[in-house]
Scaffold this active site. Sequence first.
Site, PDB file in Angstrom:
ATOM      1  N   CYS A 106      17.464  29.531 -54.273  1.00 34.84           N
ATOM      2  CA  CYS A 106      18.509  30.004 -53.369  1.00 34.84           C
ATOM      3  C   CYS A 106      19.744  30.384 -54.185  1.00 34.84           C
ATOM      4  CB  CYS A 106      18.921  28.985 -52.315  1.00 34.84           C
ATOM      5  SG  CYS A 106      17.562  28.492 -51.258  1.00 34.84           S
ATOM      6  N   LYS A 164      13.166  31.910 -59.819  1.00 36.71           N
ATOM      7  CA  LYS A 164      13.337  31.671 -61.257  1.00 36.71           C
ATOM      8  C   LYS A 164      13.786  30.252 -61.569  1.00 36.71           C
ATOM      9  CE  LYS A 164      13.573  33.088 -65.521  1.00 36.71           C
ATOM     10  NZ  LYS A 164      12.223  33.107 -66.116  1.00 36.71           N
TER      11      LYS A 164
END
Length: 598
Positions: A2, A593
């Site tokens: 997020c 990521k």
Amino acid sequence: MCGIYGAVGVPDAQQRVFAGLQRLEYRGYDSWGVAGLNHDTIVTEKHVGMIGQTKEFGLPSVSQAIGHTRWATHGGVTQKNAHPHAAHDGSFVVVQNGVVENYQELKAELLAEGYQFVSETDTEVIVGLLEQQRGTHADLSLADVQSVFQRLAGRNTIGILTRSGEVFAIRDGSPLVVGRDEAGAVYLSSDIASLADDAEMAQILEHGQGVHLLDQELIFFDAQTGDTFSPHFIPIDTDSLIISKEGYDHFMLKEMHEQSAVLQNVVDHPVADLQKLVSAVRKARKVYTIGAGSASFAAGQMAYFLRLAGVDAHVVPSYAADSYVDLANSSDLAVVFSQSGETADTNEAVEHFQDQGVQIASIVNMPGSTLTHLSDFPFMLKVGTEVAVASTKALTGQMCWGWLIAELAKTDPQLPTFATVYADCKQAVGRYQAQLREWWHNTAVQSTLQHLSEQLRDHDKMFVLGRGQLFSSALENALKMKEISYIHAEGFNAGELKHGVIALIESGTPVMCLVANDTEKANMLSAAAEVKARGALVIGIAPEENELFDTWIPVPINDDFISISAILPAQMLTYHIALAAGQNPDKPRNLAKSVTVK
Ligand code: F6R
């Protein structure tokens, strides 16, 4: 995991947030939303899908906005579950990065009081608690925010925009950076790099620190004690943070090619720092090498090399550290691998080992990370920003660094020969870089990979076999096939084959065999023969051809770095397969990521 972006005090704040979230999209890309203060009303726009693929959106021009790009934890990928989440009376909105671990209990409490939930998220529990805490007051106070924050279990970074124009933000776990420009505008972001387009100065919040923006004044506070503190804004080095594909079609392709240039940086460290770490490695009763996902394979690789160097080393995947922790003590050392330095599983394992008195060494790529702060022996990987979600140059860089430390651990760091051994290692890496450059530009190899990718793309399963120094490489290749090509690939120690796995081999099953010129070669070739006898399509990744290989992918002849060489063809194969299937190799589905939640 997020991304949060906020802008206050600029006429086009909604646009700044929109662009900022596009830069943060690597952190999660299933949905996004932006809320802005339009006079005294908070207006919100939310969408399912990637913000990077959206050209415009319809919020009016506002001077205060906050937004979020989501990686779903609680609740499906829907517009309702996208952030920001609003109070029922529209008086404030909340964005969150983390997991409220006690959300079920808190939700039950709110439901019992008649609170109506709109979404399925844990974030909305924060909204409900804030409304409850505020009671009949018109505005949220800092004390309300602090007291709700203190009720949240787990690690939660939150941002709040109120109808009266105040912003509250607290970092716990996932990073949060406050930026400022010369004109006095204020920004919030999940990373410093994404601020470079807007801000000149940055204050990186530590865990448990918060900021309250009231009438253009920034008040920094400790979220537990409420004490205020003075910030130390640092200049943002804009030039070094500009990220571009530099002419490549994808970041993944660029980052794969960079592997032939960045390994020299990976092994370049002050000798004194290496002496300290190597001395700790040699003195340690046990060395635990720790990481998650690809980083755990680099950790496994280093443990293998350390054992060959006479060190009692054990790989511990960070999410499986619990059974090791009580056995560890202050005579031990943990060597921790992480590209981001923010992986929740990894940092939690580090804290548990630290509680046992274990010293921590780490190799991290992102500057200023939590893991680096936690470390007694912090090392930077220096492979440059890795933007593609799947790790390529960071993983091979970590393997190269692990190799270096294991090589150095064979020599007493107090001896004058230590510096010579180190210089030899650096030269060896330099020679390998030259071989890699040739390999990437070898058109025959590259067209074999392209051709093989066409053969593999219709398969839905595949096996990768390796032994000894190529076992971790086999695990990494299988992971890359899964995450980028969506092929169900499994990596095995080739020794495992006849104990069960071979039952799955059918005519045409692709089996990638990683073969080095080492003591395991004969065993690896036996495994290749056994699967070939059952009809497998044998793909040999090896410095030398063999009649058992249906397809041979040659790799550089270099015994020191064969475990890295054995990974590069799979990276390229998986990239080609993703492209042929119309998938974006930079943003594989369901992934993000930086894995800052557990
Ligand atoms: C795989 C991959 C992940 C990461 C893992 C750890 O391509 O990128 O498996 O290696 O999530 O992340 P870091 O290294 O940031 O701790």
